[in-house]
Design a protein around this motif. Structure first.
Motif, PDB file in Angstrom:
ATOM      1  N   UNK A 119      -5.946   6.945  -0.876  1.00 34.88           N
ATOM      2  CA  UNK A 119      -6.629   6.055  -0.141  1.00 34.88           C
ATOM      3  C   UNK A 119      -5.355   4.532   0.281  1.00 34.88           C
ATOM      4  N   UNK A 120      -3.954   4.676  -1.031  1.00 34.04           N
ATOM      5  CA  UNK A 120      -3.631   3.946  -0.380  1.00 34.04           C
ATOM      6  C   UNK A 120      -2.635   4.173   0.853  1.00 34.04           C
ATOM      7  N   UNK A 121      -2.245   5.230   1.284  1.00 29.31           N
ATOM      8  CA  UNK A 121      -2.075   5.390   2.496  1.00 29.31           C
ATOM      9  C   UNK A 121      -2.595   5.017   3.890  1.00 29.31           C
ATOM     10  N   UNK A 122      -3.899   5.471   3.558  1.00 26.00           N
ATOM     11  CA  UNK A 122      -4.854   4.966   4.975  1.00 26.00           C
ATOM     12  C   UNK A 122      -5.339   3.804   4.725  1.00 26.00           C
ATOM     13  N   UNK A 123      -5.045   3.002   3.737  1.00 23.21           N
ATOM     14  CA  UNK A 123      -4.714   1.272   3.834  1.00 23.21           C
ATOM     15  C   UNK A 123      -3.658   0.393   4.438  1.00 23.21           C
ATOM     16  N   UNK A 124      -2.635   1.216   4.382  1.00 19.94           N
ATOM     17  CA  UNK A 124      -1.535   0.746   5.028  1.00 19.94           C
ATOM     18  C   UNK A 124      -1.759   1.490   6.544  1.00 19.94           C
ATOM     19  N   UNK A 125      -2.108   2.083   6.660  1.00 24.19           N
ATOM     20  CA  UNK A 125      -2.117   3.071   8.337  1.00 24.19           C
ATOM     21  C   UNK A 125      -3.521   1.692   8.340  1.00 24.19           C
ATOM     22  N   UNK A 126      -4.406   1.612   8.123  1.00 22.55           N
ATOM     23  CA  UNK A 126      -5.490   0.725   8.902  1.00 22.55           C
ATOM     24  C   UNK A 126      -4.671  -0.667   8.723  1.00 22.55           C
ATOM     25  N   UNK A 127      -4.192  -1.472   8.419  1.00 21.92           N
ATOM     26  CA  UNK A 127      -3.062  -2.770   8.858  1.00 21.92           C
ATOM     27  C   UNK A 127      -2.334  -2.186   9.532  1.00 21.92           C
ATOM     28  N   UNK A 128      -1.713  -0.946   9.317  1.00 23.23           N
ATOM     29  CA  UNK A 128      -0.428  -0.513  10.452  1.00 23.23           C
ATOM     30  C   UNK A 128      -1.166  -0.835  12.299  1.00 23.23           C
ATOM     31  N   UNK A 159       0.835  -1.158  -0.040  1.00 24.79           N
ATOM     32  CA  UNK A 159      -0.281  -0.053   0.245  1.00 24.79           C
ATOM     33  C   UNK A 159       0.756   1.374  -0.075  1.00 24.79           C
ATOM     34  N   UNK A 160       1.893   1.485   0.797  1.00 23.50           N
ATOM     35  CA  UNK A 160       2.836   2.820   0.687  1.00 23.50           C
ATOM     36  C   UNK A 160       3.487   2.416  -0.135  1.00 23.50           C
ATOM     37  N   UNK A 161       3.981   1.461  -1.315  1.00 23.00           N
ATOM     38  CA  UNK A 161       4.654   1.480  -2.628  1.00 23.00           C
ATOM     39  C   UNK A 161       3.725   2.592  -3.778  1.00 23.00           C
ATOM     40  N   UNK A 162       2.949   1.635  -3.379  1.00 20.69           N
ATOM     41  CA  UNK A 162       1.049   2.079  -4.896  1.00 20.69           C
ATOM     42  C   UNK A 162       0.889   3.429  -4.143  1.00 20.69           C
ATOM     43  N   UNK A 163       0.780   3.858  -2.745  1.00 18.13           N
ATOM     44  CA  UNK A 163       0.643   5.117  -2.963  1.00 18.13           C
ATOM     45  C   UNK A 163       1.541   6.197  -3.418  1.00 18.13           C
ATOM     46  N   UNK A 164       3.549   5.825  -3.153  1.00 20.47           N
ATOM     47  CA  UNK A 164       4.488   6.749  -3.553  1.00 20.47           C
ATOM     48  C   UNK A 164       4.040   6.560  -5.448  1.00 20.47           C
ATOM     49  N   UNK A 176      -1.995  11.305  -9.428  1.00 22.09           N
ATOM     50  CA  UNK A 176      -2.977  11.069  -9.125  1.00 22.09           C
ATOM     51  C   UNK A 176      -3.174  10.595  -6.888  1.00 22.09           C
ATOM     52  N   UNK A 177      -3.457  12.217  -7.051  1.00 19.94           N
ATOM     53  CA  UNK A 177      -3.173  12.604  -4.922  1.00 19.94           C
ATOM     54  C   UNK A 177      -4.344  11.726  -4.629  1.00 19.94           C
ATOM     55  N   UNK A 178      -5.875  11.462  -5.060  1.00 22.49           N
ATOM     56  CA  UNK A 178      -6.623  10.783  -4.197  1.00 22.49           C
ATOM     57  C   UNK A 178      -6.322   9.746  -4.581  1.00 22.49           C
TER      58      UNK A 178
END
Length: 167
Positions: A99-108, A81-86, A93-95
């Protein structure tokens, strides 16, 4: 744990090759990585790094999408998710990046549901609101709510996410 350390060494080597512009060696290292750890769930990282080194960010997005749908390890899912966010950020594609950053944090935060982790996730979202979305008022609101809900004074000093606060 030993295999993970060695696998991380391959990933670090690949990252060093990218940083130093040694793109021609990436595929060879990826093949060695795959041969050494054929069952390792983090092999997608090698593919993503080769694609990144070749400037194929759309491929990085696709590779991480597959990883998010197929890997079982929460750590690898968070990393994807972090790599995808970057990649999404670089592709403008900021949105999708948010979303990918938020997914990473949900997992963490599911792996470590502490107040410090929750605060760090919220502060990271606030930073994304400013940096990617250009919405400073929303970022300030997120920060105020987070610091009210997860006061740093109530956390052990070593757990306080100062880096996220300063960001």
């Amino acid at each position: 744990a030993g295999n993970t350390r060695i696998a991380n060494a391959y990933a670090n080597l690949m990252n060093t090759l990218i940083i130093n512009g040694k793109f021609s060696a990436l595929d060879s290292v990826r093949q060695q990585f795959r041969a050494a750890f054929p069952e390792f769930e983090g092999l997608w990282v090698a593919d993503a790094m080769v694609a990144q080194g070749q400037g194929r960010l759309d491929a990085v997005d696709s590779i991480t999408d597959v990883a998010l749908r197929t890997v079982r390890s929460p750590t690898q899912r968070s990393r994807a998710a972090v790599v995808r966010a970057a990649a999404a950020q670089y592709l403008g594609r900021p949105n999708a990046s948010l979303r990918s950053t938020q997914l990473s944090w949900e997992i963490r935060t599911s792996l470590s549901p502490t107040d410090a982790t929750q605060l760090e996730a919220s502060l990271d979202s606030a930073a994304m609101m400013v940096l990617l979305m250009g919405r400073p008022e929303e970022a300030r609101s997120i920060t105020r709510r987070a610091l009210t809900r997860y006061p740093m004074a109530s956390m052990p000093p070593d757990d306080r996410p100062w880096g996220s606060v300063l960001r």
